[in-house]
Design a protein around this motif. Structure first.
Motif, PDB file in Angstrom:
ATOM      1  N   LEU A  99       0.826  -1.214   0.000  1.00 64.20           N
ATOM      2  CA  LEU A  99       0.000   0.000   0.000  1.00 64.20           C
ATOM      3  C   LEU A  99       0.859   1.263   0.000  1.00 64.20           C
ATOM      4  O   LEU A  99       0.485   2.278  -0.607  1.00 64.20           O
ATOM      5  N   ARG A 100       2.019   1.213   0.664  1.00 67.36           N
ATOM      6  CA  ARG A 100       2.931   2.369   0.613  1.00 67.36           C
ATOM      7  C   ARG A 100       3.424   2.604  -0.808  1.00 67.36           C
ATOM      8  O   ARG A 100       3.516   3.749  -1.269  1.00 67.36           O
ATOM      9  N   LEU A 101       3.775   1.522  -1.508  1.00 66.14           N
ATOM     10  CA  LEU A 101       4.230   1.657  -2.893  1.00 66.14           C
ATOM     11  C   LEU A 101       3.131   2.248  -3.770  1.00 66.14           C
ATOM     12  O   LEU A 101       3.382   3.146  -4.586  1.00 66.14           O
ATOM     13  N   ILE A 102       1.917   1.761  -3.599  1.00 67.80           N
ATOM     14  CA  ILE A 102       0.798   2.261  -4.389  1.00 67.80           C
ATOM     15  C   ILE A 102       0.544   3.731  -4.067  1.00 67.80           C
ATOM     16  O   ILE A 102       0.313   4.551  -4.962  1.00 67.80           O
ATOM     17  N   GLY A 103       0.586   4.067  -2.773  1.00 71.49           N
ATOM     18  CA  GLY A 103       0.372   5.454  -2.368  1.00 71.49           C
ATOM     19  C   GLY A 103       1.398   6.391  -2.970  1.00 71.49           C
ATOM     20  O   GLY A 103       1.072   7.524  -3.359  1.00 71.49           O
ATOM     21  N   ASP A 104       2.643   5.930  -3.095  1.00 69.25           N
ATOM     22  CA  ASP A 104       3.680   6.767  -3.704  1.00 69.25           C
ATOM     23  C   ASP A 104       3.351   7.078  -5.165  1.00 69.25           C
ATOM     24  O   ASP A 104       3.579   8.198  -5.651  1.00 69.25           O
ATOM     25  N   LEU A 105       2.826   6.081  -5.880  1.00 72.44           N
ATOM     26  CA  LEU A 105       2.480   6.310  -7.279  1.00 72.44           C
ATOM     27  C   LEU A 105       1.228   7.183  -7.411  1.00 72.44           C
ATOM     28  O   LEU A 105       1.152   8.047  -8.289  1.00 72.44           O
ATOM     29  N   LEU A 106       0.252   6.976  -6.536  1.00 70.60           N
ATOM     30  CA  LEU A 106      -0.976   7.760  -6.621  1.00 70.60           C
ATOM     31  C   LEU A 106      -0.740   9.227  -6.287  1.00 70.60           C
ATOM     32  O   LEU A 106      -1.482  10.103  -6.732  1.00 70.60           O
ATOM     33  N   GLY A 107       0.291   9.499  -5.490  1.00 74.14           N
ATOM     34  CA  GLY A 107       0.576  10.877  -5.120  1.00 74.14           C
ATOM     35  C   GLY A 107      -0.562  11.478  -4.309  1.00 74.14           C
ATOM     36  O   GLY A 107      -1.114  10.855  -3.411  1.00 74.14           O
ATOM     37  N   ALA A 108      -0.963  12.703  -4.669  1.00 70.76           N
ATOM     38  CA  ALA A 108      -2.010  13.392  -3.917  1.00 70.76           C
ATOM     39  C   ALA A 108      -3.324  12.630  -3.931  1.00 70.76           C
ATOM     40  O   ALA A 108      -4.112  12.707  -2.981  1.00 70.76           O
ATOM     41  N   ARG A 109      -3.585  11.860  -4.989  1.00 71.97           N
ATOM     42  CA  ARG A 109      -4.832  11.099  -5.068  1.00 71.97           C
ATOM     43  C   ARG A 109      -4.937  10.067  -3.948  1.00 71.97           C
ATOM     44  O   ARG A 109      -6.029   9.608  -3.616  1.00 71.97           O
ATOM     45  N   GLY A 110      -3.806   9.688  -3.386  1.00 70.87           N
ATOM     46  CA  GLY A 110      -3.814   8.715  -2.312  1.00 70.87           C
ATOM     47  C   GLY A 110      -4.150   9.290  -0.953  1.00 70.87           C
ATOM     48  O   GLY A 110      -4.333   8.542   0.012  1.00 70.87           O
ATOM     49  N   PHE A 111      -4.254  10.630  -0.872  1.00 72.21           N
ATOM     50  CA  PHE A 111      -4.477  11.272   0.422  1.00 72.21           C
ATOM     51  C   PHE A 111      -5.710  12.173   0.448  1.00 72.21           C
ATOM     52  O   PHE A 111      -6.206  12.509   1.507  1.00 72.21           O
ATOM     53  N   LEU A 112      -6.191  12.567  -0.734  1.00 74.29           N
ATOM     54  CA  LEU A 112      -7.346  13.457  -0.806  1.00 74.29           C
ATOM     55  C   LEU A 112      -8.619  12.627  -0.921  1.00 74.29           C
ATOM     56  O   LEU A 112      -8.823  11.905  -1.894  1.00 74.29           O
ATOM     57  N   THR A 113      -9.479  12.715   0.072  1.00 72.50           N
ATOM     58  CA  THR A 113     -10.662  11.852   0.110  1.00 72.50           C
ATOM     59  C   THR A 113     -11.709  12.226  -0.923  1.00 72.50           C
ATOM     60  O   THR A 113     -12.562  11.415  -1.261  1.00 72.50           O
ATOM     61  N   GLY A 114     -11.664  13.446  -1.441  1.00 73.49           N
ATOM     62  CA  GLY A 114     -12.706  13.864  -2.370  1.00 73.49           C
ATOM     63  C   GLY A 114     -12.386  13.624  -3.829  1.00 73.49           C
ATOM     64  O   GLY A 114     -13.165  14.002  -4.696  1.00 73.49           O
ATOM     65  N   VAL A 115     -11.268  12.999  -4.144  1.00 76.07           N
ATOM     66  CA  VAL A 115     -10.890  12.779  -5.537  1.00 76.07           C
ATOM     67  C   VAL A 115     -11.708  11.631  -6.113  1.00 76.07           C
ATOM     68  O   VAL A 115     -11.670  10.512  -5.599  1.00 76.07           O
ATOM     69  N   GLU A 116     -12.431  11.872  -7.186  1.00 76.61           N
ATOM     70  CA  GLU A 116     -13.313  10.867  -7.774  1.00 76.61           C
ATOM     71  C   GLU A 116     -12.516   9.626  -8.170  1.00 76.61           C
ATOM     72  O   GLU A 116     -11.519   9.706  -8.874  1.00 76.61           O
ATOM     73  N   GLY A 117     -12.988   8.488  -7.701  1.00 75.79           N
ATOM     74  CA  GLY A 117     -12.372   7.225  -8.075  1.00 75.79           C
ATOM     75  C   GLY A 117     -11.226   6.784  -7.201  1.00 75.79           C
ATOM     76  O   GLY A 117     -10.915   5.600  -7.133  1.00 75.79           O
ATOM     77  N   TYR A 118     -10.553   7.713  -6.524  1.00 76.28           N
ATOM     78  CA  TYR A 118      -9.365   7.347  -5.761  1.00 76.28           C
ATOM     79  C   TYR A 118      -9.429   7.770  -4.289  1.00 76.28           C
ATOM     80  O   TYR A 118      -8.558   7.411  -3.506  1.00 76.28           O
ATOM     81  N   GLY A 119     -10.450   8.541  -3.919  1.00 76.13           N
ATOM     82  CA  GLY A 119     -10.537   9.019  -2.544  1.00 76.13           C
ATOM     83  C   GLY A 119     -10.615   7.913  -1.518  1.00 76.13           C
ATOM     84  O   GLY A 119     -10.239   8.111  -0.356  1.00 76.13           O
ATOM     85  N   VAL A 120     -11.061   6.727  -1.939  1.00 79.28           N
ATOM     86  CA  VAL A 120     -11.215   5.623  -1.001  1.00 79.28           C
ATOM     87  C   VAL A 120      -9.864   5.038  -0.590  1.00 79.28           C
ATOM     88  O   VAL A 120      -9.766   4.345   0.427  1.00 79.28           O
ATOM     89  N   PHE A 121      -8.790   5.322  -1.358  1.00 76.92           N
ATOM     90  CA  PHE A 121      -7.496   4.716  -1.030  1.00 76.92           C
ATOM     91  C   PHE A 121      -7.025   5.111   0.360  1.00 76.92           C
ATOM     92  O   PHE A 121      -6.466   4.284   1.096  1.00 76.92           O
ATOM     93  N   ALA A 122      -7.236   6.378   0.732  1.00 78.21           N
ATOM     94  CA  ALA A 122      -6.805   6.833   2.058  1.00 78.21           C
ATOM     95  C   ALA A 122      -7.482   6.009   3.147  1.00 78.21           C
ATOM     96  O   ALA A 122      -6.864   5.666   4.168  1.00 78.21           O
TER      97      ALA A 122
END
Length: 567
Positions: free
Chosen positions: A330-353
């Motif tokens: 999950l850390r590796l994936i979060g590094d690639l997602l960048g801000a999308r991995g931390f912003l809950t309101g991003v469509e499609g990716y907010g659930v990653f956080a």
């Protein structure tokens, strides 16, 4: 197995307005409220039946099936899997006690959909079960309980709770006993709920507590024997730790589904992100961690049936290793997602956080990584290669990992506090020899080289274990490092055994040319201090497969079944 049926239901329930609707689950998480709609849907499907052994009227006869069911749920929402799956953990002591204990009573309540809690931890006690201060004293024909259990999953929702209580004031190994408490049968004001604990992840789960104030319980609440509670709990933990790692696999499935989508959608420097070597490498490493965790978890679930006397080692290795593998993924994936991995309101990716937050608690369940590794470290003197063990009557792991193999019925009487041997890691020399003697190709030769390197690391570990002797007290730093090396060697052996057990899969995308196995062996060797020169190319190929058709089914167990994870 009914996993495909549940997978289909989960896909339907995840649509807008359904009980697993992403927006609904996110709202529960934000409000820190229990996801009751999702758990009710699972009750209606019949999931509680898989928490009760067949001999008591349920459908539990294969641990790998329960494992697969909870993994599928966790792949959609980890909080729901934790909240519902806790009932299996809560009843494990009763099932592990065999014919002793109120099994019929518990089975009736679980089959009716009632949640069950497991009261082990106490304020200030941490993982030290011997520090438990909640007491049970004899009162007429029954018992009287005083003290607190906190924090406990489902402590408020569950009317039923298995409680470890001190029955000898002096404590010690024979000073604790397990009781199955039905809070509804106690007198008013003798059982008081303790507040829900705010948590970083799994915010909607009922992590709360309970206080007993001269609560009287009947004689039939006794589970097992008086004074046998600690041994019973330690044996039950061997089962629950294997189930816990299913939560990690589900979180990994969810993370990889998001990564695959991102690699296919994101463009950078005028190219698709998946075309960049670094992105493919990170994706390949993420996939490899999932495959190694999957092989280790599946081996542990099968081992519960085939070599339950070795489960103290197998479960400790699985619980110490699998959550860490997935957390790293999950850390590796979060590094690639960048801000999308931390912003809950991003469509499609907010659930990653949420996925990442929720998973951080899994390494703590049923003994932290340190607790499990320390238990393994204490057993190392009994596991050193060459030590006489009397042999094992069971078949080698490559036999009972075959897809068509029907696992032996689980026999709780075969559970042991200390494993007499380790059949999985002990099979490594034979597995390497069999691989080397088969038909050779360039890819096979590379796989053989990696397998032989693993065997050499195992032999070095054996030499380092030769001088180790049992000691009292906490393990030394050196012993803990040896235990960690042991875990990596075990994981590599599990992957090799699974690959050997399923030759019919060798023409499938992830299996072809031993690709997934080479990735796993490379990852193991890297963590043992060796850097295989072929690792980069293997990770690149695995990463490329993730964005292709094969990436829709990231598993080496059944590539024809998967859960559609909502974005």
């Amino acid at each position: 197995m009914r996993t495909s049926d549940l997978d289909t239901r989960l896909t339907g329930w995840s649509r807008p307005g359904g009980p697993f609707d992403t927006d609904l689950l996110a709202a529960h998480d934000e409000a820190e409220t229990f996801p009751a709609e999702a758990c009710a849907a699972l009750d209606g499907w019949g999931l509680p039946e898989y928490y009760v052994p067949v001999r008591h009227g349920g459908r539990l006869d294969r641990l790998d099936e329960v494992h697969a069911l909870l993994r599928g749920i966790a792949a959609v929402d980890l909080t729901v899997a934790v909240g519902h799956g806790k009932t299996f953990l809560g009843g494990a002591c009763v099932w592990a006690a065999g014919s002793e204990g109120p099994a019929a009573l518990l089975a009736r309540h679980v089959l009716a959909g009632e949640p069950v809690a497991w009261g082990l931890t106490e304020p200030g006690g941490g993982s030290d079960l011997l520090a438990g201060s909640l007491t049970a004293t004899r009162h007429g024909s029954g018992w009287r309980l005083n003290g607190r259990k906190w924090p406990v999953n489902n402590a408020t929702r569950g009317n039923l709770m298995c409680v470890l209580a001190r029955t000898d004031p002096a404590g010690g190994a024979r000073g604790f006993t397990v009781f199955l408490i039905d809070k509804r049968s106690t007198a008013a004001d003798t059982v008081r709920p303790l507040p829900k604990l705010p948590t970083h992840g799994i915010r909607g789960a009922d992590i709360s507590g309970v206080e007993f104030l001269d609560a009287r319980v009947p004689a039939h609440a006794l589970v097992g024997t008086v004074g046998g509670g600690l041994e019973l709990v330690l044996k039950a933990l061997q089962l629950t730790r294997i189930i816990c790692v299913a939560l990690s696999l589900g979180a990994g499935d969810h993370g990889l589904a998001l990564l695959r989508r991102y690699l296919g959608e994101r463009r950078l420097y005028g190219r698709q992100l998946a075309d960049l070597p670094h992105a493919r490498s990170v994706a390949g490493r993420s996939v490899t961690r999932q495959f190694l965790a999957e092989a280790l978890s599946h081996t542990a679930a099968r081992a519960a049936h085939e070599v339950p006397e070795e489960l103290s080692v197998v479960s400790a290795v699985a619980k110490a290793s699998v959550p860490g593998l997935v957390q790293g993924q999950l850390r590796l994936i979060g590094d690639l997602l960048g801000a999308r991995g931390f912003l809950t309101g991003v469509e499609g990716y907010g659930v990653f956080a949420k996925v990442e937050r929720d998973h951080q608690v899994v390494p703590l369940f049923d003994g932290s990584t340190w607790v499990n590794r320390a238990g393994l470290a204490a057993a190392l003197p009994l596991l050193r290669p060459g030590r006489r063990t009397g042999g094992s009557a069971s078949a080698p792991p490559a036999d009972w990992l075959r897809e068509e193999h029907r696992p032996a019925p689980f026999d709780p009487r075969r559970l042991r506090l200390m494993a007499p041997r380790d059949s999985v890691l002990g099979s490594l020399p034979g597995l390497v020899a069999d691989l080397a003697s088969g038909p050779q190709s360039d890819a096979t030769a590379e796989t053989v080289r990696l397998a032989r390197s693993l065997l050499a690391e195992y032999e070095r570990l054996g030499a380092d274990l030769a001088g180790i002797r049992p000691t009292g007290g906490p393990p030394s730093t050196a012993a803990m490092r040896l235990a960690e090396r042991y875990e990596w060697c075990f994981a590599g052996a599990a992957a090799l055994a699974l690959f050997s057990a399923r030759p019919r899969h060798h023409d499938r995308p992830w299996w072809r040319d031993g690709l997934w196995l080479r990735g796993c062996l490379a990852l193991v060797l890297e963590n043992l201090g060796t850097r295989p020169p072929e690792a980069a190319a293997v990770y690149d190929r695995l990463g490329a497969l993730l964005v292709g058709e094969a990436g829709a089914h990231v598993t080496v167990l059944d590539e024809d079944a998967s859960v559609e994870v909502p974005a």
